[in-house]
Design a protein around this motif. Structure first.
Motif, PDB file in Angstrom:
ATOM      1  N   LEU A  71      11.925 -12.021 -21.588  1.00 53.08           N
ATOM      2  CA  LEU A  71      10.851 -12.192 -20.615  1.00 53.08           C
ATOM      3  C   LEU A  71       9.704 -13.035 -21.159  1.00 53.08           C
ATOM      4  N   SER A  72       9.370 -12.847 -22.439  1.00 49.42           N
ATOM      5  CA  SER A  72       8.264 -13.619 -23.010  1.00 49.42           C
ATOM      6  C   SER A  72       8.613 -15.102 -23.094  1.00 49.42           C
ATOM      7  N   ILE A  73       9.883 -15.417 -23.340  1.00 48.18           N
ATOM      8  CA  ILE A  73      10.322 -16.809 -23.389  1.00 48.18           C
ATOM      9  C   ILE A  73      10.278 -17.419 -21.991  1.00 48.18           C
ATOM     10  N   ILE A  74      10.738 -16.657 -21.007  1.00 53.54           N
ATOM     11  CA  ILE A  74      10.709 -17.140 -19.622  1.00 53.54           C
ATOM     12  C   ILE A  74       9.270 -17.406 -19.191  1.00 53.54           C
ATOM     13  N   GLN A  75       8.367 -16.490 -19.540  1.00 55.57           N
ATOM     14  CA  GLN A  75       6.957 -16.688 -19.208  1.00 55.57           C
ATOM     15  C   GLN A  75       6.423 -17.977 -19.820  1.00 55.57           C
ATOM     16  N   LEU A  76       6.766 -18.220 -21.078  1.00 53.22           N
ATOM     17  CA  LEU A  76       6.287 -19.413 -21.769  1.00 53.22           C
ATOM     18  C   LEU A  76       6.780 -20.679 -21.074  1.00 53.22           C
ATOM     19  N   VAL A  77       8.054 -20.700 -20.717  1.00 51.45           N
ATOM     20  CA  VAL A  77       8.631 -21.857 -20.030  1.00 51.45           C
ATOM     21  C   VAL A  77       7.919 -22.100 -18.701  1.00 51.45           C
ATOM     22  N   ILE A  78       7.763 -21.042 -17.910  1.00 48.01           N
ATOM     23  CA  ILE A  78       7.183 -21.183 -16.572  1.00 48.01           C
ATOM     24  C   ILE A  78       5.703 -21.558 -16.639  1.00 48.01           C
ATOM     25  N   VAL A  79       4.955 -20.951 -17.557  1.00 50.81           N
ATOM     26  CA  VAL A  79       3.532 -21.289 -17.694  1.00 50.81           C
ATOM     27  C   VAL A  79       3.370 -22.758 -18.067  1.00 50.81           C
ATOM     28  N   ASN A  80       4.167 -23.226 -19.027  1.00 50.27           N
ATOM     29  CA  ASN A  80       4.072 -24.627 -19.436  1.00 50.27           C
ATOM     30  C   ASN A  80       4.472 -25.573 -18.307  1.00 50.27           C
ATOM     31  N   LEU A  81       5.497 -25.180 -17.562  1.00 50.72           N
ATOM     32  CA  LEU A  81       5.949 -26.006 -16.440  1.00 50.72           C
ATOM     33  C   LEU A  81       4.899 -26.046 -15.331  1.00 50.72           C
ATOM     34  N   LEU A  82       4.312 -24.899 -15.016  1.00 45.08           N
ATOM     35  CA  LEU A  82       3.261 -24.859 -13.998  1.00 45.08           C
ATOM     36  C   LEU A  82       2.026 -25.639 -14.444  1.00 45.08           C
ATOM     37  N   ASP A  83       1.753 -25.618 -15.736  1.00 41.76           N
ATOM     38  CA  ASP A  83       0.591 -26.332 -16.255  1.00 41.76           C
ATOM     39  C   ASP A  83       0.734 -27.839 -16.041  1.00 41.76           C
ATOM     40  N   VAL A  84       1.924 -28.379 -16.323  1.00 48.35           N
ATOM     41  CA  VAL A  84       2.115 -29.814 -16.119  1.00 48.35           C
ATOM     42  C   VAL A  84       2.180 -30.139 -14.627  1.00 48.35           C
ATOM     43  N   LEU A  85       2.697 -29.223 -13.811  1.00 44.02           N
ATOM     44  CA  LEU A  85       2.713 -29.458 -12.364  1.00 44.02           C
ATOM     45  C   LEU A  85       1.300 -29.470 -11.794  1.00 44.02           C
ATOM     46  N   LYS A  86       0.465 -28.560 -12.257  1.00 39.22           N
ATOM     47  CA  LYS A  86      -0.932 -28.561 -11.807  1.00 39.22           C
ATOM     48  C   LYS A  86      -1.585 -29.901 -12.143  1.00 39.22           C
ATOM     49  N   TYR A  87      -1.317 -30.401 -13.339  1.00 37.07           N
ATOM     50  CA  TYR A  87      -1.845 -31.700 -13.764  1.00 37.07           C
ATOM     51  C   TYR A  87      -1.355 -32.811 -12.832  1.00 37.07           C
ATOM     52  N   LEU A  88      -0.058 -32.819 -12.551  1.00 35.07           N
ATOM     53  CA  LEU A  88       0.502 -33.847 -11.670  1.00 35.07           C
ATOM     54  C   LEU A  88      -0.105 -33.763 -10.273  1.00 35.07           C
ATOM     55  N   HIS A  89      -0.124 -32.554  -9.714  1.00 38.16           N
ATOM     56  CA  HIS A  89      -0.627 -32.379  -8.350  1.00 38.16           C
ATOM     57  C   HIS A  89      -2.111 -32.719  -8.259  1.00 38.16           C
ATOM     58  N   ASP A  90      -2.874 -32.382  -9.295  1.00 37.45           N
ATOM     59  CA  ASP A  90      -4.300 -32.734  -9.315  1.00 37.45           C
ATOM     60  C   ASP A  90      -4.501 -34.249  -9.321  1.00 37.45           C
ATOM     61  N   VAL A 181       6.691 -26.426  -6.370  1.00 40.12           N
ATOM     62  CA  VAL A 181       6.516 -25.000  -6.659  1.00 40.12           C
ATOM     63  C   VAL A 181       7.755 -24.225  -6.228  1.00 40.12           C
ATOM     64  N   TRP A 182       8.323 -24.588  -5.077  1.00 37.16           N
ATOM     65  CA  TRP A 182       9.568 -23.951  -4.630  1.00 37.16           C
ATOM     66  C   TRP A 182      10.652 -24.114  -5.698  1.00 37.16           C
ATOM     67  N   SER A 183      10.802 -25.319  -6.227  1.00 37.14           N
ATOM     68  CA  SER A 183      11.833 -25.585  -7.232  1.00 37.14           C
ATOM     69  C   SER A 183      11.634 -24.721  -8.475  1.00 37.14           C
TER      70      SER A 183
END
Length: 252
Positions: A71-90, A181-183
């Motif tokens: 679970l901690s690895i999954i969290q790390l992957v998703i947080v990092n992915l969401l972080d770059v998506l936020k950057y892109l969307h911004d 985000v859906w993906s």
């Protein structure tokens, strides 16, 4: 690493998309986005010299190293992915092809040994080998379908990979940054349930039917907060779907 793209004769739209990809890559300045180092063009091909990611594709790298889907690895992957998506969307950029094959590991993972009871929830060994660098450093790659948009712009061309495509894309209803985000939500659903082929088929069928379910057989071990995040990402109605920025503030 070098990406070579052959220019399609007579394809103006294809060449324009290639130029857009290069333009976007040159603008990116984020630790979780692959960087383009140089671009060379001949009469027949375009060569993009990219940042090298020694670990290869995320899932393949994890499986080859014997990494459990902790679970901690999954969290790390998703947080990092969401972080770059936020950057892109911004910055008004939508990737439009988020999937495991386009998420790379910056460095190869150390070999581990999966326990007999491996899978989600299995703890990683507490060893010094992880102390000198991040356990997982992901890089989002392949911006070949990426494009510019704004919060007021709806796109309508059908692009992406079927399993990870948002319903509004499939139904040609127009879409915006919420499709990314859906993906990620599809990825998180599968990561939390072990990324089995049977689960992929099950989820794909549910998406086609317009109803996402969470069978106890594969979800009973998943924390309620993680399930809640998936549910907010996999809202069929994009207006009800959580954004990348909001997801980063989710309790899970």
């Amino acid at each position: 690493a070098c990406k070579a793209v052959t220019k399609a004769i007579g394809s103006v739209s294809g060449y324009e998309q290639l130029q857009r990809e290069i333009e976007i890559l040159k603008k990116l300045r984020h630790r979780h986005a692959v960087q383009v180092l140089a671009v060379y063009e001949t009469s027949r091909k375009v060569y993009m010299v990219m940042e090298y990611c020694a670990g290869g594709e995320l899932l393949r790298g994890m499986r080859e190293a014997g990494f459990p889907f902790d679970l901690s690895i999954i969290q790390l992957v998703i947080v990092n992915l969401l972080d770059v998506l936020k950057y892109l969307h911004d910055h008004g950029i939508v990737h439009r092809d988020i999937k495991p094959e386009n998420i790379l590991l910056h460095h190869a993972l150390p070999q581990t040994h999966r326990s007999a009871a491996g899978g989600v929830g299995t703890a990683l060994p507490d060893t010094p080998m992880y102390a000198d660098r991040p356990l997982l450093h992901i890089k989002l790659s392949d911006f070949g379908l990426a494009t510019y948009t704004t919060s007021c712009t709806m796109m309508d061309n059908v692009v992406g990979t079927p399993l990870y495509m948002a319903p509004e894309i499939v139904q040609n209803l127009g879409y915006s940054a919420g499709c990314d985000v859906w993906s990620v939500g599809v990825m998180l659903y599968l990561l939390l349930t072990g990324y089995a082929r049977d689960t992929e088929r099950l989820l794909h069928g549910m998406i086609q039917n317009g109803t996402i379910e969470y069978p106890d057989k594969i979800w009973s071990h998943v924390p309620p907060s993680a399930r809640d995040l998936v549910q907010q990402m996999l809202q069929i109605d994009p207006a009800q779907r959580i954004t990348a920025r909001e997801a980063l503030s989710h309790p899970w």
